[in-house]
Scaffold this motif. Structure first.
Motif, PDB file in Angstrom:
ATOM      1  N   PRO A 143       0.827  -1.211   0.000  1.00  0.00           N
ATOM      2  CA  PRO A 143       0.000   0.000   0.000  1.00  0.00           C
ATOM      3  C   PRO A 143       0.862   1.262   0.000  1.00  0.00           C
ATOM      4  O   PRO A 143       1.978   1.252   0.547  1.00  0.00           O
ATOM      5  N   ARG A 144       0.334   2.327  -0.611  1.00  0.00           N
ATOM      6  CA  ARG A 144       1.128   3.554  -0.716  1.00  0.00           C
ATOM      7  C   ARG A 144       1.429   4.120   0.671  1.00  0.00           C
ATOM      8  O   ARG A 144       2.506   4.664   0.905  1.00  0.00           O
ATOM      9  N   ALA A 145       0.476   3.989   1.592  1.00  0.00           N
ATOM     10  CA  ALA A 145       0.672   4.571   2.924  1.00  0.00           C
ATOM     11  C   ALA A 145       1.465   3.655   3.842  1.00  0.00           C
ATOM     12  O   ALA A 145       1.714   3.998   4.988  1.00  0.00           O
ATOM     13  N   ALA A 146       1.859   2.483   3.352  1.00  0.00           N
ATOM     14  CA  ALA A 146       2.495   1.511   4.241  1.00  0.00           C
ATOM     15  C   ALA A 146       3.891   1.951   4.647  1.00  0.00           C
ATOM     16  O   ALA A 146       4.562   2.698   3.928  1.00  0.00           O
ATOM     17  N   SER A 178       2.238  -1.951   9.942  1.00  0.00           N
ATOM     18  CA  SER A 178       2.870  -1.375   8.755  1.00  0.00           C
ATOM     19  C   SER A 178       1.891  -1.225   7.600  1.00  0.00           C
ATOM     20  O   SER A 178       2.077  -0.389   6.744  1.00  0.00           O
ATOM     21  N   GLY A 179       0.838  -2.034   7.560  1.00  0.00           N
ATOM     22  CA  GLY A 179      -0.071  -1.964   6.424  1.00  0.00           C
ATOM     23  C   GLY A 179      -0.902  -0.702   6.378  1.00  0.00           C
ATOM     24  O   GLY A 179      -1.458  -0.368   5.350  1.00  0.00           O
ATOM     25  N   GLU A 223      -3.019  -6.739   4.121  1.00  0.00           N
ATOM     26  CA  GLU A 223      -2.245  -5.984   3.139  1.00  0.00           C
ATOM     27  C   GLU A 223      -1.100  -6.796   2.545  1.00  0.00           C
ATOM     28  O   GLU A 223      -0.213  -6.247   1.927  1.00  0.00           O
ATOM     29  N   TYR A 224      -1.121  -8.106   2.731  1.00  0.00           N
ATOM     30  CA  TYR A 224      -0.039  -8.914   2.183  1.00  0.00           C
ATOM     31  C   TYR A 224      -0.523  -9.718   1.002  1.00  0.00           C
ATOM     32  O   TYR A 224      -1.666 -10.185   0.987  1.00  0.00           O
TER      33      TYR A 224
END
Lengths: 408, 197
Positions: free
Chosen positions: A105-108, A166-167, A267-268
């Protein structure tokens, strides 16, 4: 010893020696040829390679058995298209996972997001290193093996929280927080039920714990810890806590699909997801290996005249039985609710584990009693404790008129 | 007892597990491409065009009246009637296309057709690699013989055949009663077929 002499005596060693010993001797023979400083490094590397290969293969087999077994439990055949009877399904799954896009993800938090799967797998691989797989087949014989196992096992909680944090996804974070709460709660009964074994054996070394379970009562019943009342109760508590520790059904709240998508795995994708998946299976194998070592006599044969079978086969046979039970439970039980999960850990398992320690103390100091009497008294204490717990447990679940609290 | 339900459940799943190996009643999976369940008679999928006799083109019952085209809710039917050299309508479709990517198998075209020319098919394995041209069925793809209709919907096809025979008879009688010309018995059904009333 010259090179030719080594070659000529190799078959002799392989055929005549104890099957467990020839594995060890084979490694010693290979290492023996190397210059001194390299011997330790190469020896460790061989052990690591063997561990990764064996447990990697076991992971593939486990995923297949799980899918086939769950299928049969649900009256369907399971995967049966890839290869005969679907035996090549794990390869197909692996290829699918490897060629999938790895979405971040971009925000990760990219670094933490990348590290989390590795941080999950590395401690589990470390935990594998202290388990005795057979006679003399222990990668590292640590004096405090039990302690080491739980110390590295605790690191998996860090990995889960790294993955959830982190996600930058609310479901990931919720899943990770559930996982942390669950794993920390269940670690306590897990360790307390292990304490009984450590008390009885008087050692934290897993090799010595296995050695203490050698031999047979009256020549037939193996001297495994599970055949003592405190061992049986400890084993049950340990296994329930172990299922929760390895995040498997019915304690798979951190990944509850119907509630929080996939929890900390949301998010994986692709290879990182596969590594997470592998880490969870490795965790299951490691905790099963520990349960076998602590309660089921490790690599000891169940009957005296079966001693000729290589001891590591006993270990892995027991591991497969554990695997089946894990799958069986997964195919049977629905997922718990969060409050039920917490209640169960703190109000049921923890008191039971503490009472079990008391029973172990009684067992320890009644060594002079006749065997069956000692067994009955200890078993009775545990049963009474269980009945008392059940009563309090059931009372709290009685149906009452519901009171609603409205915001004023 | 606490934990009793868990044991009961595990016994049940174990029974399922072992039962699926020897009890066919428990192992109900049909391995689809190799094994198939025979379709029910009332099963229906996309429509097809019925033709009588051997000639796909001449035997079509369709007269290009365009009622189905107008009634079709997703408007997946496209019809262009045949015209002769003078531009006169020929009671025969020149183009009859059904876009099965939009067809919803509602059967309204079948119900409105006065000529029993369009009926529901049972074909369902229509997946294709080209969604633009292979999902647009043309007249030659849609035309299927009356025998095929009898095969897939026997009861309905028999009723339709009886109804058509009756109508044909009535039409012949009316023609004979009018006395305009000596009535000849119909050689080929669809050519003589006219709507009743």
């Amino acid at each position: 010893m010259t090179f030719m002499a080594m070659i000529t005596c190799l078959p002799h060693m392989l055929l005549l020696a104890n099957p467990d010993e020839w594995l060890v001797r084979l490694k010693q023979t290979i290492v023996h040829w190397l210059p001194g400083p390299w011997q330790f490094v190469i020896s460790s590397l061989i052990t690591i390679a063997v561990l990764i290969a064996v447990f990697g293969a076991l992971f593939a087999v486990a995923t297949l058995i799980e899918r086939k077994g769950l299928g049969r439990i649900q009256n369907r055949p399971g995967p049966n298209r890839v290869g005969p009877y679907g035996v090549l399904q794990p390869m197909a799954d692996a290829v699918k996972m490897l060629i999938k896009e790895d979405v971040v993800p971009r925000a990760a938090d990219r670094v933490v997001h990348f590290l989390a799967p590795l941080v999950l797998v590395a401690p589990v691989m470390l935990a594998f290193s202290v388990i005795p797989y057979g006679q003399g087949l222990v990668p590292i014989n640590l004096d405090a093996g039990v302690l080491f196992f739980f110390a590295v096992g605790a690191a998996s909680e860090l990995a889960v929280f790294m993955a959830g944090w982190s996600g930058h996804n609310k479901y990931s974070l919720l899943g990770a927080m559930r996982a942390i709460a669950q794993m920390i709660s269940y670690e306590i009964p897990l360790v307390l039920s292990t304490v009984t074994v450590v008390m009885m054996v008087g050692s934290l070394s897993l090799v010595q714990i296995v050695a203490a379970q050698g031999g047979y009562w009256w020549g037939v019943i193996p001297r495994w810890n599970i055949f003592a009342p405190w061992g049986l109760a400890g084993f049950v508590v340990f296994m329930i806590a172990a299922i929760a520790e390895s995040n498997r059904s019915p304690f798979d709240l951190p990944e509850g699909e119907s509630e929080i998508i996939a929890g900390f795995l949301t998010e994986y994708s692709g290879f990182k997801y596969a590594v997470f998946f592998m880490g969870e299976y490795f965790g299951m194998f490691a905790i099963s290996g520990l349960a076998i070592t602590l309660f089921l006599g490790g690599w000891h044969a169940p009957l005296p005249y079966l001693g000729w079978v290589p001891s590591f086969l006993w270990f892995f046979g027991k591991l497969f039985i554990f695997l089946f039970v894990f799958i069986w439970l997964r195919g049977t039980l629905p997922r718990l609710r969060m409050d039920q999960l917490m209640n169960y850990a703190w109000k049921c398992l923890l008191p039971l584990a503490l009472i079990n320690i008391g029973v172990a103390v009684i067992w320890r100091f009644t060594a002079g009693w006749p065997g069956p009497l000692r067994w009955l008294v200890c078993a009775l204490l545990i049963v009474l404790a269980f009945v008392w717990l059940e009563k309090t447990w059931m009372k709290s679940r009685e149906l009452k008129p519901r009171t609603y609290h409205y915001a004023s | 007892m606490l934990g009793e339900g868990i044991i009961k459940g595990m016994v049940e799943t174990a029974r399922n597990f072992f039962g699926s190996y020897h009890d066919p009643a428990r192992f109900v999976t049909i391995q689809y491409p190799e094994q198939r369940v025979p379709l029910k008679e009332n099963n229906r999928n996309f429509p097809f065009l019925v033709f009588d006799g051997a000639d796909t083109e001449k035997g079509l019952r369709c007269v290009a009246c365009k009622i189905c085209e107008k009634e079709c809710p997703p408007q997946c039917i496209y019809i262009v009637p045949e015209r002769d050299a003078h531009g006169k309508l020929q009671k025969h479709p020149k183009i009859f296309d059904i876009d099965i990517s939009t067809c919803m198998s509602c059967q309204i075209c079948v119900e409105v057709c006065p000529f029993d020319a369009i009926k529901m098919d049972q074909e369902f394995e229509l997946s294709t690699g080209d969604r633009f041209s292979n999902l647009l069925l043309h007249k030659q793809d849609l035309a299927k013989p009356n025998d095929y209709y009898h095969k897939i919907h026997p009861t309905e096809a028999t009723l339709v055949d009886a109804q058509l025979a009756k109508e044909r008879q009535l039409a012949a009688q009316r023609k004979a009663g009018a006395g305009a010309a000596p009535a000849s018995p119909p050689k080929h059904a669809p050519e003589k077929l006219v709507p009743v009333g």
